[in-house]
Design a protein around this motif. Structure first.
Motif, PDB file in Angstrom:
ATOM      1  N   GLY A 141     -28.458 -90.665  18.762  1.00 39.35           N
ATOM      2  CA  GLY A 141     -27.856 -90.133  17.538  1.00 39.35           C
ATOM      3  C   GLY A 141     -27.385 -88.715  17.799  1.00 39.35           C
TER       4      GLY A 141
ATOM      5  N   SER B 129     -28.235 -86.439  15.970  1.00 37.74           N
ATOM      6  CA  SER B 129     -29.409 -85.631  15.599  1.00 37.74           C
ATOM      7  C   SER B 129     -30.062 -85.056  16.852  1.00 37.74           C
ATOM      8  CB  SER B 129     -30.439 -86.479  14.854  1.00 37.74           C
ATOM      9  OG  SER B 129     -29.878 -86.996  13.687  1.00 37.74           O
TER      10      SER B 129
ATOM     11  N   LEU C 243     -27.938 -82.309  18.408  1.00 34.27           N
ATOM     12  CA  LEU C 243     -28.014 -80.998  17.732  1.00 34.27           C
ATOM     13  C   LEU C 243     -29.133 -80.165  18.358  1.00 34.27           C
ATOM     14  CD1 LEU C 243     -27.482 -82.220  14.062  1.00 34.27           C
ATOM     15  CD2 LEU C 243     -26.066 -80.509  15.208  1.00 34.27           C
TER      16      LEU C 243
ATOM     17  N   TYR D  28     -25.329 -79.493   5.752  1.00 32.45           N
ATOM     18  CA  TYR D  28     -26.039 -80.763   5.988  1.00 32.45           C
ATOM     19  C   TYR D  28     -27.541 -80.482   5.919  1.00 32.45           C
ATOM     20  CZ  TYR D  28     -27.708 -84.754   8.844  1.00 32.45           C
ATOM     21  OH  TYR D  28     -28.377 -85.848   9.327  1.00 32.45           O
TER      22      TYR D  28
ATOM     23  N   THR E  32     -19.426 -77.978  10.022  1.00 30.65           N
ATOM     24  CA  THR E  32     -19.370 -79.410   9.726  1.00 30.65           C
ATOM     25  C   THR E  32     -18.042 -79.707   9.041  1.00 30.65           C
ATOM     26  OG1 THR E  32     -21.677 -79.095   9.204  1.00 30.65           O
ATOM     27  CG2 THR E  32     -20.771 -81.292   8.807  1.00 30.65           C
TER      28      THR E  32
ATOM     29  N   ASN F 258     -20.525 -82.479   5.197  1.00 25.99           N
ATOM     30  CA  ASN F 258     -21.571 -83.232   4.499  1.00 25.99           C
ATOM     31  C   ASN F 258     -22.403 -82.159   3.799  1.00 25.99           C
ATOM     32  OD1 ASN F 258     -23.855 -84.546   3.701  1.00 25.99           O
ATOM     33  ND2 ASN F 258     -24.458 -85.301   5.714  1.00 25.99           N
TER      34      ASN F 258
ATOM     35  N   ASP G 264     -19.636 -80.019  14.233  1.00 24.72           N
ATOM     36  CA  ASP G 264     -20.215 -81.325  13.920  1.00 24.72           C
ATOM     37  C   ASP G 264     -19.134 -82.137  13.209  1.00 24.72           C
ATOM     38  OD1 ASP G 264     -21.601 -83.490  12.957  1.00 24.72           O
ATOM     39  OD2 ASP G 264     -23.378 -82.344  12.373  1.00 24.72           O
TER      40      ASP G 264
ATOM     41  N   ALA H  33     -18.949 -85.483  12.631  1.00 21.08           N
ATOM     42  CA  ALA H  33     -19.433 -86.841  12.339  1.00 21.08           C
ATOM     43  C   ALA H  33     -18.463 -87.623  11.435  1.00 21.08           C
ATOM     44  CB  ALA H  33     -20.812 -86.755  11.670  1.00 21.08           C
ATOM     45  N   TYR H  34     -17.755 -86.908  10.548  1.00 19.06           N
ATOM     46  CA  TYR H  34     -16.896 -87.596   9.561  1.00 19.06           C
ATOM     47  C   TYR H  34     -15.411 -87.379   9.836  1.00 19.06           C
ATOM     48  CZ  TYR H  34     -21.419 -87.870   7.341  1.00 19.06           C
ATOM     49  OH  TYR H  34     -22.750 -88.111   7.104  1.00 19.06           O
TER      50      TYR H  34
ATOM     51  N   ARG I  52     -28.361 -95.839  17.114  1.00 16.78           N
ATOM     52  CA  ARG I  52     -28.731 -94.451  17.413  1.00 16.78           C
ATOM     53  C   ARG I  52     -27.940 -93.863  18.580  1.00 16.78           C
ATOM     54  NH1 ARG I  52     -28.926 -92.606  14.318  1.00 16.78           N
ATOM     55  NH2 ARG I  52     -30.256 -90.814  14.718  1.00 16.78           N
TER      56      ARG I  52
HETATM   57  C1  LIG Z   1     -23.037 -84.036   9.486  1.00 19.16           C
HETATM   58  C2  LIG Z   1     -23.990 -84.932  10.201  1.00 19.16           C
HETATM   59  N1  LIG Z   1     -24.329 -84.630  11.455  1.00 19.16           N
HETATM   60  C3  LIG Z   1     -25.190 -85.391  12.142  1.00 19.16           C
HETATM   61  C4  LIG Z   1     -25.768 -86.503  11.568  1.00 19.16           C
HETATM   62  C5  LIG Z   1     -26.766 -87.301  12.377  1.00 19.16           C
HETATM   63  O1  LIG Z   1     -26.336 -88.597  12.609  1.00 19.16           O
HETATM   64  P1  LIG Z   1     -27.052 -89.580  13.642  1.00 19.16           P
HETATM   65  O2  LIG Z   1     -28.301 -88.928  14.125  1.00 19.16           O
HETATM   66  O3  LIG Z   1     -27.274 -90.837  12.912  1.00 19.16           O
HETATM   67  O4  LIG Z   1     -26.078 -89.719  14.771  1.00 19.16           O
HETATM   68  C6  LIG Z   1     -25.440 -86.858  10.271  1.00 19.16           C
HETATM   69  C7  LIG Z   1     -26.077 -88.016   9.610  1.00 19.16           C
HETATM   70  O5  LIG Z   1     -26.035 -88.200   8.429  1.00 19.16           O
HETATM   71  C8  LIG Z   1     -24.532 -86.037   9.565  1.00 19.16           C
HETATM   72  O6  LIG Z   1     -24.207 -86.309   8.300  1.00 19.16           O
END
Ligand SMILES: Cc1ncc(COP(=O)(O)O)c(C=O)c1O
Length: 412
Positions: A114, A116, A119, A144, A179, A183, A203, A205-206, A237
């Motif tokens: 992931g 996560s 990070l 976030y 981000t 988020n 970040d 992710a979106y 993951r």
């Molecule tokens: C902005 C952002 N970064 C990172 C993540 C982590 O995602 P994952 O660990 O599922 O890859 C999320 C999950 O909601 C997120 O919203």
């Protein structure tokens, strides 16, 4: 469009073209929630994508791994990230190339459990062991909600959470998580701290076409992505970082080497397969079968946002963010964002989280995002049935409150 693309464009028939009728679009996922069921829209669990993946043939996305395969710890000793499966590397590059959301040439790819985990790996990699004080880690509120937890969980001597980037005015080194789209609020953002010497971690992710117009191919030093929000395969993951500086990539790899000695090969190979399936359908738009994954996601989220905006307009109790119209380089359309979360506020200052909880809707309150507690974040990524129940209850809140004489008189 090439011949192969055309052939692919006329194959099976996912539910993307049916998204208009949300009640019919369960893609075979029927659960029949009781009307008083608690619906959990607190997490951004991407189950709305199940209906897309169900419509693909069983053999198309199935990935088989034999008993004698993938036993080794190692995947590619020549790569800075020695446990990155070559197939995953290839499909990540193909996907970014096809969507045009991020450059990959000249970048090292680091895979994580992931984003996560990435990070944490980034924080380890960009902070120095001989610095006298912990480096400040900031992000602009609303940020976030996991950033503070991820940063402070193990009370590292290298870094510490320092809160809202808007408030950060120390003349000290810092790391800023940027981000974009954000988020929880869905807006496109850039860094906000004015000082030099900061390290930026983007970040993204979106930053995919179902959520937001793709306006350029990004080339930041450190960019994080995750399969969880791109394809919906949160359970696998898999996240990945595109890292310009090879030394940073190596240090991130070192972090993962010590923590987990790499990342599951089964997960990497599954996601490699899934990404390739998306890439193979990526250039087909508007086919009646609608099997372009991003088109499916965008159509479904567009429809959900329309329904949500209409409901909010009717009951006049809530405020939703507005997003600008922008040209999307991927779809060629001028469109607005349809984020993964709705960032909602009660007009009269009512605690929205409590109000929704009273109606069996679990959401995440603004305080967790370093923001006004009047806000809530509501996931738009749930199953159709959950979304429909949420909308039904949102309409009921209006009736209930009007009946109780709680109607706000200052509404427009
Ligand atoms: C902005 C952002 N970064 C990172 C993540 C982590 O995602 P994952 O660990 O599922 O890859 C999320 C999950 O909601 C997120 O919203």
């Amino acid at each position: 469009m090439g011949g192969t693309d055309q052939a692919r464009c006329t194959r099976r028939s996912p539910a993307a073209t049916n998204v208009g009728n949300s009640k019919e679009n369960n893609g075979g996922v029927t659960r029949n929630l009781p009307v008083d069921a608690v619906i959990n829209l607190d997490h951004g669990d991407p189950t709305m994508y199940e209906s897309y993946w169900r419509t693909l043939g069983d053999d198309e996305c199935t990935f088989v791994i034999k008993g004698y395969e993938s036993l080794s710890y190692f995947s590619n000793p020549k790569n800075p990230c020695w446990f990155l499966e070559p197939k995953l590397e290839e499909s990540i590059k193909s996907l970014h190339g096809a969507v045009g959301n991020a450059a990959t040439d000249g970048y090292s790819i680091v895979v994580g459990t992931g984003s996560s985990q990435l990070l944490q790996a980034v924080l380890y990699a960009v902070t120095s062991h001989d610095q006298p004080n912990q480096i400040n880690v900031v992000s602009a509120a609303p940020y976030y909600s996991s950033y503070p937890e991820i940063t402070d969980l193990v009370r590292s001597g290298l870094y510490k959470w320092a809160g809202d980037a808007h408030q950060f005015d120390k003349n000290e080194p810092y790391v800023e998580f940027v981000t974009s789209p954000n988020n929880p609020s869905g807006v496109i953002r850039g860094p906000v701290v004015n000082g030099g010497g900061g390290i930026l971690v983007h970040d993204l992710a979106y930053y995919w076409p179902q959520y937001t117009p793709i306006t350029s191919s990004l080339e930041f030093d450190i960019m994080l992505f995750t399969a969880s929000k791109c394809t919906g395969h949160a359970g696998s993951r898999i996240g990945w970082a595109l890292v310009k500086d090879k030394e940073v990539a190596k240090k991130m790899t070192k972090f993962m080497e010590v923590i987990t000695i790499g990342v599951s090969k089964e997960s990497q190979l599954r996601v490699a397969k899934i990404l390739q399936v998306i890439v193979d359908r990526c250039k087909c738009f508007g086919s009646p079968e609608g099997h372009n994954f991003f088109e499916f996601g965008k159509n479904l989220l567009t429809k959900r946002w329309e329904i949500l905006r209409e409901t909010v307009k009717q009951n006049k109790m809530f405020i939703l963010p507005k997003y600008p119209l922008q040209h999307c380089n991927y779809t060629g359309d001028v469109t607005q964002a349809h984020p993964a979360f709705a960032w909602i506020k009660c007009k009269d200052g009512t605690d929205c989280e409590k109000l929704f909880r009273n109606h069996n809707i679990l959401t995440r309150g603004g305080r967790k995002f370093g923001s006004d507690p009047g806000f809530v974040r509501v996931s738009m990524l749930g199953r159709e049935e959950e979304f429909n129940l949420f909308i039904d209850r949102l309409s009921m809140i209006q009736i209930f409150n009007k009946g109780d004489g709680h109607e706000n008189e200052n509404l427009d």
